[in-house]
Design an enzyme around this catalytic site. Structure first.
Site, PDB file in Angstrom:
ATOM      1  N   CYS A  91       0.994  -1.332  -0.038  1.00 34.88           N
ATOM      2  CA  CYS A  91      -0.033  -0.013  -0.108  1.00 34.88           C
ATOM      3  C   CYS A  91       0.912   1.281  -0.001  1.00 34.88           C
ATOM      4  O   CYS A  91       0.234   2.383  -0.305  1.00 34.88           O
ATOM      5  CB  CYS A  91      -0.831  -0.063   1.191  1.00 34.88           C
ATOM      6  SG  CYS A  91      -2.049  -1.579   1.338  1.00 34.88           S
ATOM      7  N   HIS A 358      -8.870   3.052  -2.414  1.00 33.10           N
ATOM      8  CA  HIS A 358      -7.591   2.857  -2.482  1.00 33.10           C
ATOM      9  C   HIS A 358      -6.921   2.102  -3.337  1.00 33.10           C
ATOM     10  O   HIS A 358      -6.692   0.747  -3.258  1.00 33.10           O
ATOM     11  CB  HIS A 358      -7.441   1.994  -1.008  1.00 33.10           C
ATOM     12  CG  HIS A 358      -5.873   1.755  -0.698  1.00 33.10           C
ATOM     13  ND1 HIS A 358      -4.878   2.214  -0.905  1.00 33.10           N
ATOM     14  CD2 HIS A 358      -5.505   0.621   0.124  1.00 33.10           C
ATOM     15  CE1 HIS A 358      -3.522   1.775  -0.522  1.00 33.10           C
ATOM     16  NE2 HIS A 358      -4.112   0.726   0.111  1.00 33.10           N
ATOM     17  N   CYS A 388      -0.134   2.600   6.479  1.00 32.88           N
ATOM     18  CA  CYS A 388       0.157   1.152   6.971  1.00 32.88           C
ATOM     19  C   CYS A 388       0.368   0.209   5.711  1.00 32.88           C
ATOM     20  O   CYS A 388       0.002   0.609   4.665  1.00 32.88           O
ATOM     21  CB  CYS A 388      -0.864   0.720   7.729  1.00 32.88           C
ATOM     22  SG  CYS A 388      -2.659   0.427   6.941  1.00 32.88           S
TER      23      CYS A 388
END
Length: 402
Positions: A91, A358, A388
């Site tokens: 991510c 996302h 994160c």
């Protein structure tokens, strides 16, 4: 050490990551071309001056395979001398792409780079490139491997966040994102995605639901209860935190980040290249860091990496004006706010991934651009961006307006 400056930042709108999403017909390369072409046009850029294009892409397979950064640069008409590189830190890939290029500028090895990322999650499903840690016992066992949703529920349980807490945060994310769009706060950086005929396919983030309320979210069932309880992952996660007797499953699709398509690009260079080209810097990069964090909690990396980065930059949290933390799950942000005892009104002030989605490889650079725009709008100075990262990691960057 040479200072690295941010000259521009753009992103596409985020389209629903399903077959009926507005960007489903657009390949990952074409999404990237949208941002690369915007950087070129907005800055009247001689692309032969670009030393590298570095893009995050978490699932670089199929249409996104090969070195998508190089392919996208070629398809965008950049000079043949412009190389490209694809990186993957899950991510955080988009933010780390910017950091990687900035580090080379700081080292005096490059003058101008484009960092960013891309993910077409409607065309290439999440996990298409595989997830070895889930299946190799030599990795899964010592890392207490469990799905991220179970880890998010473990965080909520351990740190005392109820179903109402995580739902309320999600409602606020949608409210803030809708308000930001209505007020035009994203107009500076969001570039419409067009088809081959120049017709706009999407001009605005597609998954925002302004009418989201506690009643609607309360009707949703917890998404990770079955895999946690019947699949055995609760027991695995609790092995890493035996002080937790049982996990309270509170997360669901409504308070977790959405699956979407999108791309981002950030133009970073030295002070000298700015003077030579007539470009005006918008911000400078004060520092960046990544680390491994708690393996069972998985998603608490933003807390740990922020502590590391503040120490590296000789700063305190009180020096930070605005914070962007990726809303992977509500509990991730709530734990961050709790850990630093900070005002929620300086965190994700225009909503986040719960409302807007996302697109894995692109998000880090997207929220970097968002915070620059908002610092300028509010006439503030210092911003912190953090995410994160799967498999227990965290990444962060601090920027300062010029």
């Amino acid at each position: 050490m040479t200072q690295a400056y941010i000259y521009d930042a753009v992103r596409t709108p985020r389209g629903k990551g399903k077959a009926d999403g507005a960007l489903h017909e657009v390949t990952a390369i074409n999404l990237s071309c949208t941002t690369l072409n915007a950087i070129k046009k907005r800055n009247d850029l001689d692309t032969s001056l670009v030393d590298d294009v570095i893009l995050g892409c978490v699932d670089p397979v199929g249409e996104a395979s090969g070195v998508i950064a190089r392919s996208s640069a070629i398809a965008s008409g950049y000079g043949a001398s412009v190389p490209g590189m694809q990186i993957n830190r899950f991510c955080a890939s988009g933010l780390d792409a910017v950091a990687y290029g900035a580090a080379q500028i700081m080292a005096g090895q490059k003058d101008l780079i484009i960092g960013g990322g891309v993910e077409s999650m409607s065309r290439i499903g999440m996990g298409a490139s595989g997830m070895m840690p889930a299946f190799d016992p030599s990795v899964a066992i010592p890392s207490y491997f469990s799905p991220q949703g179970v880890a998010a529920d473990l965080i909520a349980t351990k740190y005392g966040f109820s179903r109402s807490d995580v739902d309320a945060y999600a409602v606020e994310s949608h409210k803030r994102a809708a308000h930001a769009w209505d007020k035009g706060y994203f107009n500076t950086s969001v570039i419409p995605v067009r088809d081959v005929n120049g017709i706009s396919l999407l001009t605005r983030d597609e998954t925002i639901r302004p009418g989201t309320d506690m009643q609607a979210l309360g009707a949703l069932k917890a998404s990770f209860a079955m895999m946690g309880e019947q699949g055995g992952f609760d027991a695995v996660a609790i092995q890493g935190h035996p002080e937790v007797e049982a996990i309270d499953h509170v997360h669901h699709a409504g308070n977790s980040s959405g699956i979407v398509d999108g791309a981002s690009a950030v133009l970073v260079g030295s002070k000298s290249i700015g003077k030579a080209t007539g470009m005006k810097p918008r911000a400078k990069i004060r520092g960046f860091a990544s680390l491994g964090s708690d393996l069972a909690l998985v998603l608490t990396g933003p807390v740990d990496v922020t502590q590391k980065l503040l120490k590296r930059c000789k700063m305190k949290m009180s020096d930070i004006d605005l914070i962007e933390i990726n809303e992977a799950f509500s509990a991730v942000v709530l734990r961050y706010i709790q850990a630093f005892n900070i005002d929620p009104n300086i965190v994700n002030v225009n909503g986040g991934a719960i409302a807007m989605g996302h697109p894995l490889g692109a998000t880090g650079a997207m929220i970097l651009g968002t915070i620059i725009d908002e610092l300028e709008r509010r006439d503030l100075n210092v911003g912190l961006i953090t995410l994160c990262v799967a498999h227990g990691m965290g990444t962060a960057m601090i920027i300062e307006r010029v």
